[in-house]
Each structure stands twice: as structure tokens, then as C-alpha cells.
Design an enzyme around this catalytic site. Sequence first.
Site, PDB file in Angstrom:
ATOM      1  N   ASP A   1       5.124  -5.205   5.738  1.00  0.00           N
ATOM      2  CA  ASP A   1       5.522  -6.589   6.032  1.00  0.00           C
ATOM      3  C   ASP A   1       5.618  -7.484   4.797  1.00  0.00           C
ATOM      4  OD1 ASP A   1       2.802  -6.457   5.819  1.00  0.00           O
ATOM      5  OD2 ASP A   1       2.362  -7.418   7.734  1.00  0.00           O
TER       6      ASP A   1
ATOM      7  N   GLU B   1     -14.924   9.549  22.328  1.00  0.00           N
ATOM      8  CA  GLU B   1     -15.544   9.002  23.539  1.00  0.00           C
ATOM      9  C   GLU B   1     -15.109   7.552  23.744  1.00  0.00           C
ATOM     10  OE1 GLU B   1     -17.053  11.477  21.805  1.00  0.00           O
ATOM     11  OE2 GLU B   1     -16.812  12.583  23.679  1.00  0.00           O
TER      12      GLU B   1
ATOM     13  N   THR C   1       4.406   2.506   5.383  1.00  0.00           N
ATOM     14  CA  THR C   1       3.004   2.080   5.577  1.00  0.00           C
ATOM     15  C   THR C   1       2.338   3.052   6.544  1.00  0.00           C
ATOM     16  OG1 THR C   1       1.565   0.442   6.641  1.00  0.00           O
ATOM     17  CG2 THR C   1       3.871   0.368   7.275  1.00  0.00           C
TER      18      THR C   1
ATOM     19  N   ASP D   1       2.705  -0.423  11.921  1.00  0.00           N
ATOM     20  CA  ASP D   1       2.671  -1.747  12.568  1.00  0.00           C
ATOM     21  C   ASP D   1       3.960  -2.543  12.368  1.00  0.00           C
ATOM     22  OD1 ASP D   1       2.294  -2.088   9.868  1.00  0.00           O
ATOM     23  OD2 ASP D   1       0.697  -3.563  10.053  1.00  0.00           O
TER      24      ASP D   1
ATOM     25  N   ARG E   1      -6.237  -2.807   9.119  1.00  0.00           N
ATOM     26  CA  ARG E   1      -6.801  -4.154   9.004  1.00  0.00           C
ATOM     27  C   ARG E   1      -6.369  -5.014  10.192  1.00  0.00           C
ATOM     28  NH1 ARG E   1      -6.175  -5.860   3.188  1.00  0.00           N
ATOM     29  NH2 ARG E   1      -4.012  -5.437   3.705  1.00  0.00           N
TER      30      ARG E   1
ATOM     31  N   GLY F   1       0.830  -1.212   0.000  1.00  0.00           N
ATOM     32  CA  GLY F   1       0.000   0.000   0.000  1.00  0.00           C
ATOM     33  C   GLY F   1       0.861   1.256   0.000  1.00  0.00           C
TER      34      GLY F   1
ATOM     35  N   ASP G   1       0.119   2.236   8.564  1.00  0.00           N
ATOM     36  CA  ASP G   1      -0.402   1.498   9.724  1.00  0.00           C
ATOM     37  C   ASP G   1       0.467   1.569  10.983  1.00  0.00           C
ATOM     38  OD1 ASP G   1      -2.671   0.725   8.396  1.00  0.00           O
ATOM     39  OD2 ASP G   1      -1.842  -1.183   7.725  1.00  0.00           O
TER      40      ASP G   1
ATOM     41  N   ARG H   1      -4.700   7.424   2.966  1.00  0.00           N
ATOM     42  CA  ARG H   1      -3.447   6.988   2.353  1.00  0.00           C
ATOM     43  C   ARG H   1      -2.836   8.064   1.450  1.00  0.00           C
ATOM     44  NH1 ARG H   1      -3.882   0.979   1.309  1.00  0.00           N
ATOM     45  NH2 ARG H   1      -3.423   1.381  -0.854  1.00  0.00           N
TER      46      ARG H   1
ATOM     47  N   ARG I   1       1.062  -5.124  -5.264  1.00  0.00           N
ATOM     48  CA  ARG I   1       1.265  -6.309  -4.428  1.00  0.00           C
ATOM     49  C   ARG I   1       1.453  -7.457  -5.413  1.00  0.00           C
ATOM     50  NH1 ARG I   1      -2.954  -3.634  -1.314  1.00  0.00           N
ATOM     51  NH2 ARG I   1      -2.052  -2.929   0.647  1.00  0.00           N
TER      52      ARG I   1
HETATM   53  O1  F6P Z   1      -1.763   0.578   3.947  1.00  0.00           O
HETATM   54  C1  F6P Z   1      -2.272  -0.338   4.872  1.00  0.00           C
HETATM   55  C2  F6P Z   1      -3.734  -0.398   4.751  1.00  0.00           C
HETATM   56  O2  F6P Z   1      -4.137   0.911   4.858  1.00  0.00           O
HETATM   57  C3  F6P Z   1      -4.549  -1.215   5.724  1.00  0.00           C
HETATM   58  O3  F6P Z   1      -4.812  -0.601   6.940  1.00  0.00           O
HETATM   59  C4  F6P Z   1      -5.787  -1.477   4.910  1.00  0.00           C
HETATM   60  O4  F6P Z   1      -6.541  -2.503   5.378  1.00  0.00           O
HETATM   61  C5  F6P Z   1      -5.204  -1.737   3.578  1.00  0.00           C
HETATM   62  O5  F6P Z   1      -4.088  -0.895   3.491  1.00  0.00           O
HETATM   63  C6  F6P Z   1      -6.110  -1.573   2.424  1.00  0.00           C
HETATM   64  O6  F6P Z   1      -5.345  -1.585   1.270  1.00  0.00           O
HETATM   65  P1  F6P Z   1      -5.884  -1.800  -0.208  1.00  0.00           P
HETATM   66  O7  F6P Z   1      -7.124  -1.032  -0.348  1.00  0.00           O
HETATM   67  O8  F6P Z   1      -4.789  -1.291  -1.074  1.00  0.00           O
HETATM   68  O9  F6P Z   1      -6.088  -3.263  -0.358  1.00  0.00           O
END
Ligand code: F6P
Length: 325
Positions: free
Chosen positions: A106, A191, A129, A133, A175, A14, A131, A258, A75
Site C-alpha cells: 500500500d 485450536e 507483500t 492485504d 500488523r 517490505g 500480508d 519474509r 521505505r
Molecule cells: O511485509 C509486511 C509485514 O510483514 C507486516 O506484517 C509487518 O508488520 C511488517 O512487515 C514488519 O516490517 P519491518 O520489520 O520491515 O518493519
Amino acid sequence: MSTVKHIGVLTSGGDSPGMNAAIRAVVRAALYYDVKVTGIMRGYEGMINGELFEMDRKSVANIIQRGGTILKTARSEAFKTTEGRKKAYENLKAHGVDALVAIGGDGTFTGANIFISEFDVPVIGLPGTIDNDLVGTDFTIGYDTAINTVVQAVDKIRDTAESHDRLFIVEVMGRDSGLIALRSGIGVGAECILIPELKTDINELFNRLEYGRKDKASKIIIVAEGDEAGGAFEVAKNVKERFPNYDTRVSVLGHIQRGGSPTCMDRVLSSRLGVAAVEALLEGRKGEMAGVVNGHVEFTPFKNAIKHISELNPGLLKLVEILSL
Ligand code: F6P
């Protein structure tokens, strides 16, 4: 004397804001150290398909402020096969590329690790990324921009929520990771924040809504897309059943998180790490991700970097509890 004379750079997985700033840093650092640099389009997919081109200082002019990635990203399923990786290696050889900087998450690092073990091409990774993560960096490239995008969006949602006395359930990306939800949720004064790392007890959410401040006109619940409660629409369904009198709305922020111009934090992080990656390759390092930990550049083996963070900062979690009263 380093054996690395020609570096290839690619972005994979991504996209994230700051990837262009990182590409710029890699290209300019390589040229600074008198090393040739080749751009590889569409990540590993372009490596397999031979989409390689030589880059110079002008190829990266005027991109530090741009979101997305000028090298495009993908990808690659083909890179998961032995034939795909062999073809990619042959293309690198044909262009004289002897080392790589791979910017991604990753999936990118998992692919790089296999590639190194098969063909012994040195690869250094940069954490690209939104995320956040990856282990081995306090922040990933794009995370700061993404959480600021969420904060800007939710501030606007808060205006309309306040005007109509509404409860908004806002879904943010993540995700497998709740780190976008956690930090942006604190930033908007949510909240409640629902994240995949913590078991969501819907009754606890109901209790908070029932016994929370009655005088508060608007309420914002932030839900990470990967939360097991099932995303914003599912949470909204449950809330509506339990509190039919609430005027409840859902907003899914989606891919706006993004995109966009990277924040200064992301530009500086990308610039620092891009230079560090080139220097690491020249020093003979490989199979590691460059990150910034406590203000210092550190290198983490790919296999450790991709272990998803399971422990969230307890201080941040406590903040949510204290401040959402
Ligand atoms: O870049 C990571 C991320 O934003 C995740 O949090 C999300 O689930 C995913 O990419 C969605 O990516 P795509 O729409 O490219 O499959």
C-alpha cells in the site's frame, strides 16, 4: 504504437519471496517487446539518489528461485516530500525512463499515485507483500511462501508441543491483517486463531481451552502480531493466569516469514503479473495494480487496491470453528 520505450522497475516496502521472479519477468518481457529496461535500487529512495542502471536478460539470470530482492528495498521518507519526488522525476528523465513498474504494497501504491498526479509518469503496480492485504488480487506475491513457512515451523512446534503436552502460542506477521494467521492456522490445525479483523474476546478463548477436547495433548494458538489482544506474550500472560496448570510456551516466528525461496505458486504468479505489467504499460494503462482474480489477470486502480480488506472469507472462519473441536 506505444509511447513507452523505456521502463524502470523497482521494489519498495517490505520484501517478499517472489519479488525477484517478478523483476525477472518485467525485464524479460520488456526486452521481448523491444523496450529498454532500467533497474532502480532501494525503491523510491534509489530513484531520488540516482541509483539507476540498465538491465539486460543476464541481469536477471538465476534469480527466479531466490528470496528477497536483487534491487533491494526501502521505505522512503524523502519520497513523501515534494522535493524528493521532483528529484526522483529528474533522475528518471536524465536516464530516459518514461514508465515504471513498482512492486510493493500500500505505501508503494500511495506514493505512485501522488507521483503520477504530479508528473504524469505511467506506473503499473505489482502486489508484493506477504500480508495478502490488497484488494484486486486473490493472492499477493510472497503470501503463499510465507504461509508455507509458517506451516513448516508450526508443524515442528507441534512435535515438541505434543511430546511435552504443551500449549504453544505462536505469533505470526500481520500488523494490520490476519490473513497469514487465518490460512496458516487452518493449515496447522490450530485450536484457535486471533486476528486484528475480529474483536478478540479473551473469555471466549478461555472457554475454548476449558471446554475443548481434554484428550488433546498439544494445543496451538495462532496470533497475528496486530491482534488487539496484544501479541503472543500478552495472550500467554492471560492464559497463564487463568490456567496456571498449563505448560505454556510462546514462539514468535518473525522475519523468517519474509525470506526463503518462493513456492512455485509465487513464482508463477510473479511471472504472470510481471509480463502483464509490461503489456499494460505498452497499452497505455497507468495508476493500476495488476492482480489475479479467479484465475484471470485484472487491473485495479491504486486507490481501490490499498483499501484494506475488512471482510474475511466467512467460509474460512467457519472452518476454524468446525475443525478446532
Ligand atoms: O511485509 C509486511 C509485514 O510483514 C507486516 O506484517 C509487518 O508488520 C511488517 O512487515 C514488519 O516490517 P519491518 O520489520 O520491515 O518493519
